[in-house]
Scaffold this active site. Structure first.
Site, PDB file in Angstrom:
ATOM      1  N   ASP A   1       0.685  -1.045  -0.074  1.00 17.45           N
ATOM      2  CA  ASP A   1       0.123   0.098   0.041  1.00 17.45           C
ATOM      3  C   ASP A   1       0.657   1.395   0.106  1.00 17.45           C
ATOM      4  OD1 ASP A   1      -2.328  -1.602   0.114  1.00 17.45           O
ATOM      5  OD2 ASP A   1      -2.302  -1.811   2.156  1.00 17.45           O
TER       6      ASP A   1
ATOM      7  N   TYR B   1       6.936 -10.034   6.705  1.00 17.24           N
ATOM      8  CA  TYR B   1       6.727  -8.370   6.837  1.00 17.24           C
ATOM      9  C   TYR B   1       7.390  -8.031   8.269  1.00 17.24           C
ATOM     10  CZ  TYR B   1       3.374  -7.889   3.135  1.00 17.24           C
ATOM     11  OH  TYR B   1       2.643  -7.846   1.885  1.00 17.24           O
TER      12      TYR B   1
END
EC number: 5.4.99.12
Length: 256
Positions: A52, A110
């Site tokens: 994003d 992540y």
């Protein structure tokens, strides 16, 4: 010929990975433009996982197909010189025609980092989130273990998520502290839209003492996004990269 690239980027100046054709620069559009310049013909890439706006990538993996003959080092250096300073191609390797950056991956990793002190960050404000309330990382870690395994993560998916279902396998979740910085590291087979940031937002409420450790397990079982914590800001999140079986002969950092 199919090539795989390892791409590093600072997502601060981009509206995300995906090229949607309007609304500001994307990492994908910048990379495709640079690659096309090296090839002197239009090229398109496929990535392992979209990020994003404001989210960074340490080793995003992409593949592209071309009939243009170039040495892998020429693809790497030639493309990087044509990219904004916030994007770099770290490596380039030829791969089999059936390799797929997304579908060949077996896991994705992540890392979320937040500065836990009274005063907001100045130097690292684009790569660190910030929480002024004192957080107990041991409570956050303990709470997060309830998420390990294959589960329905509806409580942690964005309302804009377009995935067909919410079942994902979270393989590991570690919360640690180095001085004033708390780090949440996760690995899973795949992730839903905003899933990592929503998990972190809920863990922060546990770390602050606002919610008990057991609350995370209750959220998971309840499958209701509206009662979970807020979405953590994007700048603290880095896509470390995917992991592939060793038969693809990729660099060690993206190989299981």
């Amino acid at each position: 010929m199919r090539y795989a690239l390892g791409v590093e980027y600072d997502g601060s100046d981009f509206r995300g990975w995906q090229n949607l054709g309007e609304g500001g620069p994307s990492v994908q559009a910048s990379l495709e433009q640079a690659l096309s310049s090296v090839a002197d013909t239009p090229l398109q890439v496929v990535c392992a996982g979209r990020t994003d706006a404001g989210v960074h990538g340490q080793c995003q993996v992409v593949h592209f197909d071309t009939d243009v003959v170039r040495d892998p080092r020429a693809w790497m250096l030639g493309t990087t010189t044509r990219l904004p300073r916030s994007i770099a191609v770290r490596w380039c390797v030829p791969v089999a025609d059936d390799f797929h950056a997304r579908f060949s991956a077996r896991a994705r990793r992540y890392r979320y980092r937040l500065l836990n002190r009274e005063v907001r960050p100045a130097l690292d404000r684009q790569t660190l989130s910030w929480e002024r309330r004192a957080l107990d990382e041991t409570l956050m870690h303990a709470a997060g273990q309830a998420l390990i395994g294959e589960n329905d993560f509806s409580a942690f998916r964005s309302v804009q998520c377009q995935a067909l279902h919410a079942r994902r396998e979270l393989q590991s979740l570690q919360v640690s502290r180095q001085g004033e910085v708390i780090e949440v590291a996760v690995q899973g087979n795949a992730f839903l839209h905003h899933m990592v940031r929503n998990i972190v937002g809920s863990l922060i409420l546990v770390g602050s003492g606002e919610k008990p450790v057991e609350w995370i397990a209750e959220l998971l079982a309840g499958r209701d996004r509206t009662v979970a914590g807020p979405t953590a800001p994007p700048q603290g999140l880095v896509f470390l990269g995917p992991l592939y079986p060793d038969n693809w002969h990729l660099p060690a950092e993206v190989t299981l």
